[in-house]
Design a protein around this motif. Sequence first.
Motif, PDB file in Angstrom:
ATOM      1  N   SER A 288       0.809  -1.213   0.000  1.00 13.27           N
ATOM      2  CA  SER A 288       0.000   0.000   0.000  1.00 13.27           C
ATOM      3  C   SER A 288       0.841   1.261   0.000  1.00 13.27           C
ATOM      4  O   SER A 288       0.328   2.355  -0.118  1.00 13.27           O
ATOM      5  CB  SER A 288      -0.973  -0.019   1.182  1.00 13.27           C
ATOM      6  OG  SER A 288      -0.247  -0.096   2.373  1.00 13.27           O
TER       7      SER A 288
ATOM      8  N   ALA B 100       3.568   4.025  -1.473  1.00 12.76           N
ATOM      9  CA  ALA B 100       3.955   4.504  -2.798  1.00 12.76           C
ATOM     10  C   ALA B 100       5.322   3.964  -3.182  1.00 12.76           C
ATOM     11  O   ALA B 100       5.566   3.607  -4.323  1.00 12.76           O
ATOM     12  CB  ALA B 100       3.974   6.018  -2.826  1.00 12.76           C
TER      13      ALA B 100
ATOM     14  N   TYR C 121      -4.605  -0.551  -2.719  1.00 12.59           N
ATOM     15  CA  TYR C 121      -5.870  -0.274  -2.047  1.00 12.59           C
ATOM     16  C   TYR C 121      -6.934  -1.256  -2.538  1.00 12.59           C
ATOM     17  O   TYR C 121      -7.086  -1.479  -3.745  1.00 12.59           O
ATOM     18  CB  TYR C 121      -6.329   1.159  -2.329  1.00 12.59           C
ATOM     19  CG  TYR C 121      -5.656   2.201  -1.470  1.00 12.59           C
ATOM     20  CD1 TYR C 121      -5.152   1.883  -0.209  1.00 12.59           C
ATOM     21  CD2 TYR C 121      -5.525   3.515  -1.912  1.00 12.59           C
ATOM     22  CE1 TYR C 121      -4.536   2.843   0.577  1.00 12.59           C
ATOM     23  CE2 TYR C 121      -4.911   4.484  -1.124  1.00 12.59           C
ATOM     24  CZ  TYR C 121      -4.418   4.134   0.124  1.00 12.59           C
ATOM     25  OH  TYR C 121      -3.818   5.080   0.910  1.00 12.59           O
TER      26      TYR C 121
ATOM     27  N   GLN D 147      -9.762  -4.376  -6.674  1.00 12.95           N
ATOM     28  CA  GLN D 147     -10.997  -4.993  -7.187  1.00 12.95           C
ATOM     29  C   GLN D 147     -11.303  -4.496  -8.594  1.00 12.95           C
ATOM     30  O   GLN D 147     -11.629  -5.285  -9.491  1.00 12.95           O
ATOM     31  CB  GLN D 147     -12.190  -4.629  -6.292  1.00 12.95           C
ATOM     32  CG  GLN D 147     -12.171  -5.272  -4.929  1.00 12.95           C
ATOM     33  CD  GLN D 147     -13.323  -4.792  -4.058  1.00 12.95           C
ATOM     34  OE1 GLN D 147     -14.215  -4.080  -4.519  1.00 12.95           O
ATOM     35  NE2 GLN D 147     -13.308  -5.190  -2.804  1.00 12.95           N
TER      36      GLN D 147
ATOM     37  N   SER E 114     -14.322   5.683  -1.375  1.00 16.17           N
ATOM     38  CA  SER E 114     -12.971   5.602  -0.839  1.00 16.17           C
ATOM     39  C   SER E 114     -12.379   4.235  -1.170  1.00 16.17           C
ATOM     40  O   SER E 114     -12.990   3.200  -0.919  1.00 16.17           O
ATOM     41  CB  SER E 114     -13.001   5.792   0.680  1.00 16.17           C
ATOM     42  OG  SER E 114     -11.783   5.335   1.225  1.00 16.17           O
TER      43      SER E 114
ATOM     44  N   VAL F  55     -10.219   2.611   0.186  1.00 16.63           N
ATOM     45  CA  VAL F  55      -9.816   1.782   1.324  1.00 16.63           C
ATOM     46  C   VAL F  55     -11.010   1.192   2.062  1.00 16.63           C
ATOM     47  O   VAL F  55     -10.844   0.372   2.954  1.00 16.63           O
ATOM     48  CB  VAL F  55      -8.952   2.580   2.335  1.00 16.63           C
ATOM     49  CG1 VAL F  55      -7.617   2.927   1.708  1.00 16.63           C
ATOM     50  CG2 VAL F  55      -9.665   3.836   2.806  1.00 16.63           C
ATOM     51  N   VAL F  56     -12.229   1.631   1.715  1.00 22.86           N
ATOM     52  CA  VAL F  56     -13.396   1.172   2.468  1.00 22.86           C
ATOM     53  C   VAL F  56     -14.003  -0.053   1.770  1.00 22.86           C
ATOM     54  O   VAL F  56     -14.871   0.059   0.914  1.00 22.86           O
ATOM     55  CB  VAL F  56     -14.425   2.312   2.638  1.00 22.86           C
ATOM     56  CG1 VAL F  56     -15.651   1.823   3.377  1.00 22.86           C
ATOM     57  CG2 VAL F  56     -13.794   3.471   3.402  1.00 22.86           C
ATOM     58  N   GLN F  57     -13.501  -1.236   2.127  1.00 23.63           N
ATOM     59  CA  GLN F  57     -14.006  -2.462   1.506  1.00 23.63           C
ATOM     60  C   GLN F  57     -15.463  -2.701   1.849  1.00 23.63           C
ATOM     61  O   GLN F  57     -16.185  -3.349   1.099  1.00 23.63           O
ATOM     62  CB  GLN F  57     -13.162  -3.665   1.972  1.00 23.63           C
ATOM     63  CG  GLN F  57     -11.868  -3.769   1.196  1.00 23.63           C
ATOM     64  CD  GLN F  57     -11.048  -4.975   1.605  1.00 23.63           C
ATOM     65  OE1 GLN F  57     -10.330  -4.925   2.589  1.00 23.63           O
ATOM     66  NE2 GLN F  57     -11.151  -6.045   0.858  1.00 23.63           N
ATOM     67  N   MET F  58     -15.909  -2.175   2.995  1.00 28.59           N
ATOM     68  CA  MET F  58     -17.298  -2.387   3.383  1.00 28.59           C
ATOM     69  C   MET F  58     -18.261  -1.778   2.361  1.00 28.59           C
ATOM     70  O   MET F  58     -19.399  -2.212   2.268  1.00 28.59           O
ATOM     71  CB  MET F  58     -17.572  -1.817   4.784  1.00 28.59           C
ATOM     72  CG  MET F  58     -17.139  -2.735   5.916  1.00 28.59           C
ATOM     73  SD  MET F  58     -17.759  -4.451   5.787  1.00 28.59           S
ATOM     74  CE  MET F  58     -19.509  -4.221   6.130  1.00 28.59           C
TER      75      MET F  58
ATOM     76  N   THR G 156     -18.075  -2.058  -0.820  1.00 26.29           N
ATOM     77  CA  THR G 156     -18.354  -3.142  -1.780  1.00 26.29           C
ATOM     78  C   THR G 156     -19.229  -4.211  -1.131  1.00 26.29           C
ATOM     79  O   THR G 156     -20.180  -4.698  -1.722  1.00 26.29           O
ATOM     80  CB  THR G 156     -17.043  -3.802  -2.257  1.00 26.29           C
ATOM     81  OG1 THR G 156     -16.216  -2.814  -2.858  1.00 26.29           O
ATOM     82  CG2 THR G 156     -17.325  -4.887  -3.278  1.00 26.29           C
ATOM     83  N   VAL G 157     -18.873  -4.555   0.118  1.00 28.68           N
ATOM     84  CA  VAL G 157     -19.635  -5.606   0.811  1.00 28.68           C
ATOM     85  C   VAL G 157     -21.097  -5.182   0.966  1.00 28.68           C
ATOM     86  O   VAL G 157     -22.009  -5.980   0.791  1.00 28.68           O
ATOM     87  CB  VAL G 157     -19.007  -5.889   2.201  1.00 28.68           C
ATOM     88  CG1 VAL G 157     -19.852  -6.865   2.990  1.00 28.68           C
ATOM     89  CG2 VAL G 157     -17.584  -6.432   2.033  1.00 28.68           C
ATOM     90  N   ARG G 158     -21.309  -3.899   1.257  1.00 29.23           N
ATOM     91  CA  ARG G 158     -22.663  -3.418   1.532  1.00 29.23           C
ATOM     92  C   ARG G 158     -23.454  -3.097   0.278  1.00 29.23           C
ATOM     93  O   ARG G 158     -24.648  -2.829   0.348  1.00 29.23           O
ATOM     94  CB  ARG G 158     -22.596  -2.151   2.391  1.00 29.23           C
ATOM     95  CG  ARG G 158     -22.200  -2.435   3.820  1.00 29.23           C
ATOM     96  CD  ARG G 158     -22.527  -1.240   4.707  1.00 29.23           C
ATOM     97  NE  ARG G 158     -22.076  -1.494   6.076  1.00 29.23           N
ATOM     98  CZ  ARG G 158     -21.113  -0.815   6.682  1.00 29.23           C
ATOM     99  NH1 ARG G 158     -20.512   0.174   6.041  1.00 29.23           N
ATOM    100  NH2 ARG G 158     -20.767  -1.110   7.910  1.00 29.23           N
ATOM    101  N   SER G 159     -22.815  -3.085  -0.904  1.00 27.37           N
ATOM    102  CA  SER G 159     -23.549  -2.736  -2.119  1.00 27.37           C
ATOM    103  C   SER G 159     -23.965  -4.007  -2.845  1.00 27.37           C
ATOM    104  O   SER G 159     -23.480  -5.091  -2.560  1.00 27.37           O
ATOM    105  CB  SER G 159     -22.673  -1.866  -3.015  1.00 27.37           C
ATOM    106  OG  SER G 159     -21.515  -2.580  -3.390  1.00 27.37           O
TER     107      SER G 159
END
Lengths: 636, 636
Positions: B240, B242, B287, B292, B353, B355-358, B360-363
């Motif tokens: 993650s 640079a 990220y 994904q 964002s 970095v917010v994997q949730m 994707t999980v929540r959609s």
Amino acid sequence: MVKRYLSLTSFDEALSLLKSTFPGPGRTEIVPVIRALGRAVAQPVYARYAVPEVNLAAMDGIAVKSRDTIGASEQHPVTLGQAARVNTGNVLPEGFDAVIMIEDTWEVGDKFQIRKSASPWQHVRPAGEDIREGRLVLPKGHVVRAFDIGALATYGITEIESTTAGVGIIPTGSELVPLGVHPRPGQVVESNTIMAQVLLESMGASCTRLPIVRDDPTLIEEALRAAATANDLVIISAGSSAGTRDFTAGAIAAVGELIFHGVAVKPGKPMMLGKISGTPVIGLPGYPLAAQTVLREFAVPLLEHWGLAPFAKHVVRARLATPLASDLGFDEFVPVSVGRIGTRHWGIARSRSAVVQMSTVRSNGYAHIPARIEGYDAEHELDVFLTTDPANIERTLLFSGAIDPVLEELGNLAHDRGLFIHTANAGNTSAILSLKRNACHAAPMSLPAFSLLRENATLFSLLESMDLVFVNIATREQGIVSSKGVSPDTLDTVCWVNSGRDTPARLLFDTLLASHHLSPAQVRGYTTEAATPGAIAAAVQAGQADAGICSEGLATSHGLRFFPLAKEQYELVMRREMLGDPRIISLISLVQGREFKAQLERTGAYHTALTGRIRSLSSDTSDIDIPSSAPPSVIP
Amino acid sequence: MVKRYLSLTSFDEALSLLKSTFPGPGRTEIVPVIRALGRAVAQPVYARYAVPEVNLAAMDGIAVKSRDTIGASEQHPVTLGQAARVNTGNVLPEGFDAVIMIEDTWEVGDKFQIRKSASPWQHVRPAGEDIREGRLVLPKGHVVRAFDIGALATYGITEIESTTAGVGIIPTGSELVPLGVHPRPGQVVESNTIMAQVLLESMGASCTRLPIVRDDPTLIEEALRAAATANDLVIISAGSSAGTRDFTAGAIAAVGELIFHGVAVKPGKPMMLGKISGTPVIGLPGYPLAAQTVLREFAVPLLEHWGLAPFAKHVVRARLATPLASDLGFDEFVPVSVGRIGTRHWGIARSRSAVVQMSTVRSNGYAHIPARIEGYDAEHELDVFLTTDPANIERTLLFSGAIDPVLEELGNLAHDRGLFIHTANAGNTSAILSLKRNACHAAPMSLPAFSLLRENATLFSLLESMDLVFVNIATREQGIVSSKGVSPDTLDTVCWVNSGRDTPARLLFDTLLASHHLSPAQVRGYTTEAATPGAIAAAVQAGQADAGICSEGLATSHGLRFFPLAKEQYELVMRREMLGDPRIISLISLVQGREFKAQLERTGAYHTALTGRIRSLSSDTSDIDIPSSAPPSVIP
């Protein structure tokens, strides 16, 4: 003697009995996340820790205390006493509350100078930004997707508790041989339990396929008793003989309870439901399509009811290309091929014979006709449940007309271009009517030459009323097919199988008889009509007739002898507007390409001089602007 | 110093470069049919033998020679010389050409008598009825379904040749720890390669996940060289930081060719494409959401291009519930939650964002905003690509409003009823506007009491203009959240984080200050607004502020201390017509049920006396006919 079902349980009642009698074993298993794709989680899944657990730098730069930066500007640069170089993802040091991007800093000796103040928490990823410790990641019942697995791993979850069920599958029948053994006449490969295993395991069940049990009530009882003890669900696949089936019902009753035998479902009528030591036992009919229906309409919903991953069910509304009859009182399930033509979806029903597995293989969906319906007219709109990815429907071409083996070659090549050709057999007039209705993309057929065509008034006026184009597939030889070598000299000494009215083969046969001064009455089998050109060849191959009229391609593909009589053009007839459909453009460029012609020539049964020519009704030569070549990827 | 991308390759160009540079390895493998589900066949599959191979009886009865039966009638029964008892599936004995059903025969001594003639081939399954030897079963590229496997087994096919690709996946980054290790601050679990493996293997690829390589150019070069030799595709996941990313680009260039670094795609900008020993190398951003996007938009299409099983792509047209901004020049991919409201689908964009994997999980889907688009207004209709089964969209409820932890409990229970609750945070007015637009099913919120509400003219007139109902979820305590125990006595001694305008928490804070004769200017942090109630608690938890106003539930769920100030009703606001939607009826019966109340009471942060009450705007008591209970399975 054959026992008959005393009474049939209705579809709805059978399904609700199944679910209400067996609310579910509540069985779960632990599955590592790497193998959790497609599994239903049995319990809510919570994050093991916060992500991130501490505040992190969201940029490469310097970590600062924002209050130290107040007042910094181009005119009044501030040199920071406390600042720490951080990269993206580094932990923000204790006491610091902001990050300034490296581009906005100047190194002055061993210190950093800035020309803009930092607001508190700028470029900081606060602890718990993605998720906080103990918060819900997946609700109970969620079916795990690939990207969920990335999140689970990130949140410290290495395994999930997943809903499952132990399913014991018993094949019965003395006529069965296992996969890999070439069946002798009258034997069949035991394939229904393989199908059951693959289907139910895709939902997360754990299946045990048991050895084949021969038709012996005692052995069947023993197998049932053992399987019911070891599993949450037993599926017993009857052999294909009626006798076997009845052994199974008796065996269930002997070691447990037979809840019902026979459902008002087609195909699938011989289904059984029983209960042994509290375990549900589903008796699968032996015929493959009946077994499929019972698996899909009963076993799958039962496992869904138990919380296993639901089986994907995609629906499209489609109009029927042809009428569809159905038995009142029976819920019928019919394989269907669906495609989009213009702005509408159309469905063509396929063979409903419970023994023809190819009709499932060749279809991309199925329709459910409720018990109260006696059938539908053509153009009726109904739900079709897809057995393929919905995106494939867009790539499906429906052909209705005379089927020639060359369509298989075309289908193979079209598949390479992302096109799926579904063909349904129809006579010329019926196929042209289907075009008129816009219910198929194209009608493959051989029409008589223009001059002869005018003699068939109905067909001719129909053709004339439409703006059609004719794409030449191949020139094929029509002639006499036989196993022993029948020629025009022995017309009245052999037994024939004839083609349906309104087919070029029938016309050719009539012309042949007339030229030999024979009347239909003088020819054995003249009145026996086969449904399709393929059925002519098949009837001759099976010894049901000595001879018939069909194409050389069919004779060759059936390994039969052939006496050529006439050449005919096998063409794809379609509405002119189809030439603007990217899928048809791609198809035509395929027909016109070298690969297809080379393939045709290899068969030895076709001439390709005209292959790819596009003509209109009144012309025998190319008179239409041919889309010269399709773009490489023309399909949306 | 940080290196920047010199130029970005456009999405379309990157994809076409990828496909044209790497036309595919043509790798196949032999797969037993039992494991062939979901695999693409590399070659057309043909039947090994005809099914059936010989003519079979299609009924239980007697096999006859049809010519022996001519003339049989009720008046003139015929006793047959030659007849053989056959069961369904038995081989038709040589010379016989029809079967008479057992019901239509009479045994006379050791012979059979019949009273109706048999037509040739009646009740006979002719050889090749299902399929003939050597005929096409599956065209090249067909993706195998469960019921295809039954057919393959029946036709003697024990294994298929399937398209595959060897994929080597290299994780790099010194901050990575493997799955199962609790990361220390600043470390992260190496999850991107797990996600890549699961995703690509579902298409039929054979993936090798290699050990984590730390940030060392030499080690990265070695890993790349070895992986490129052993595989058809290499995926290298950057760490993650640079610095790491730049090591990877340099390493690719050192041992092969760097085709591009940086694409105009968000998230996913740092993507790399290289070629080592002829093998494509895709550099995955670190990220998770960027990784994904690159996997889904580049690696998946490449494998599809190579002939592996396509990744299912379901699309629905949906209207945007809120405006969606996008960077001109970037193809953006945004997680979206879609649901049906009335006759329309609506989509709510989630956090972008990377970095917010949730998110994707929540959609349940995502939108693709092309580079030439600067964004869309609310109510714009666009394609949403689903990440769930399309049938689940019908079961999705969109909530827009104030998020309280109680919605997680509700979501878990709703999932048991086949309902998926997707929540998006919004202020009261914005949530009510969303209801007015009919862009969400319900708006969870706490409104001031009717008398106070009238003082907020905008909100009140908006509420009055609609026919709304209010379903009580719980009574919750609003108060001061802090880690050290802040009370009203110490208001001006601590640093606060405030709630947004137009929120009940803000109103409560203002009332509190007024009652202590304090002006906003006297309170530190008054102007620092958190975006959501959850963000208030999170800011306090992270030490960004000493205190804030939020609900007891949030304080509890963040492990913080709480000083109660006032009770408020947390309600689901919805249009009255929603009470007729079976999904809402099911939801309300859940809210009114014992299980939900018991769950709320267990948390200790809610009162349930009013839970389930349905009121209208002007009434504080139940005045609406409550759907008494939902049928057990109310969802279509």
